[in-house]
Motif scaffolding. Sequence first.
Motif, PDB file in Angstrom:
ATOM      1  N   SER A 169     -32.131  -0.289  19.522  1.00 52.47           N
ATOM      2  CA  SER A 169     -30.820  -0.304  19.568  1.00 52.47           C
ATOM      3  C   SER A 169     -30.550   1.275  20.142  1.00 52.47           C
ATOM      4  O   SER A 169     -29.864   1.517  20.824  1.00 52.47           O
ATOM      5  N   THR A 170     -30.841   2.442  20.052  1.00 54.85           N
ATOM      6  CA  THR A 170     -30.842   3.157  20.763  1.00 54.85           C
ATOM      7  C   THR A 170     -31.129   3.449  22.722  1.00 54.85           C
ATOM      8  O   THR A 170     -30.167   3.635  23.325  1.00 54.85           O
ATOM      9  N   PHE A 171     -31.164   2.230  23.027  1.00 53.96           N
ATOM     10  CA  PHE A 171     -31.980   1.752  24.424  1.00 53.96           C
ATOM     11  C   PHE A 171     -30.192   1.014  24.737  1.00 53.96           C
ATOM     12  O   PHE A 171     -29.798   1.460  25.574  1.00 53.96           O
ATOM     13  N   GLU A 172     -30.162   0.556  23.682  1.00 57.55           N
ATOM     14  CA  GLU A 172     -28.573  -0.407  23.782  1.00 57.55           C
ATOM     15  C   GLU A 172     -27.374   0.661  24.137  1.00 57.55           C
ATOM     16  O   GLU A 172     -26.022   0.460  24.605  1.00 57.55           O
ATOM     17  N   HIS A 173     -27.628   1.510  23.128  1.00 51.43           N
ATOM     18  CA  HIS A 173     -27.029   2.641  23.712  1.00 51.43           C
ATOM     19  C   HIS A 173     -26.723   3.665  25.206  1.00 51.43           C
ATOM     20  O   HIS A 173     -25.866   3.684  26.014  1.00 51.43           O
ATOM     21  N   GLN A 174     -27.836   4.221  25.191  1.00 51.78           N
ATOM     22  CA  GLN A 174     -27.920   4.522  26.779  1.00 51.78           C
ATOM     23  C   GLN A 174     -27.214   3.453  27.571  1.00 51.78           C
ATOM     24  O   GLN A 174     -26.689   4.324  28.276  1.00 51.78           O
TER      25      GLN A 174
END
Length: 99
Positions: A57-62
């Motif tokens: 999820s964090t990577f997709e936000h990035q």
Amino acid sequence: MHTCNEQLAEFLSMTARSLSQLSEAVTTFSFEMMASEDPAVRIASRRMVSRVTQIQSTFEHQLRQFSALTGVEHAAGGSGFEVELQPSPAGDPPTSNDH
């Protein structure tokens, strides 16, 4: 010749594929561990699935931020999946670190 943004997008695309593959491998292994008869192993495997989901999820936000900054649209290219964890029928005993 590639622009800097195109080169960054290409590098990010390769990184995203690698992270997706790693995430899928760790999640698959964690699901296999959930079949263990050891309650501690089952608890640890559920935690790992939860952590990998958070990392993804964090990577997709990035990736979305990168796209907004550069104007280069990017798709992670990995397969997406959602996981809903439910207690096992035997009911794993809670531990002080269980979330």
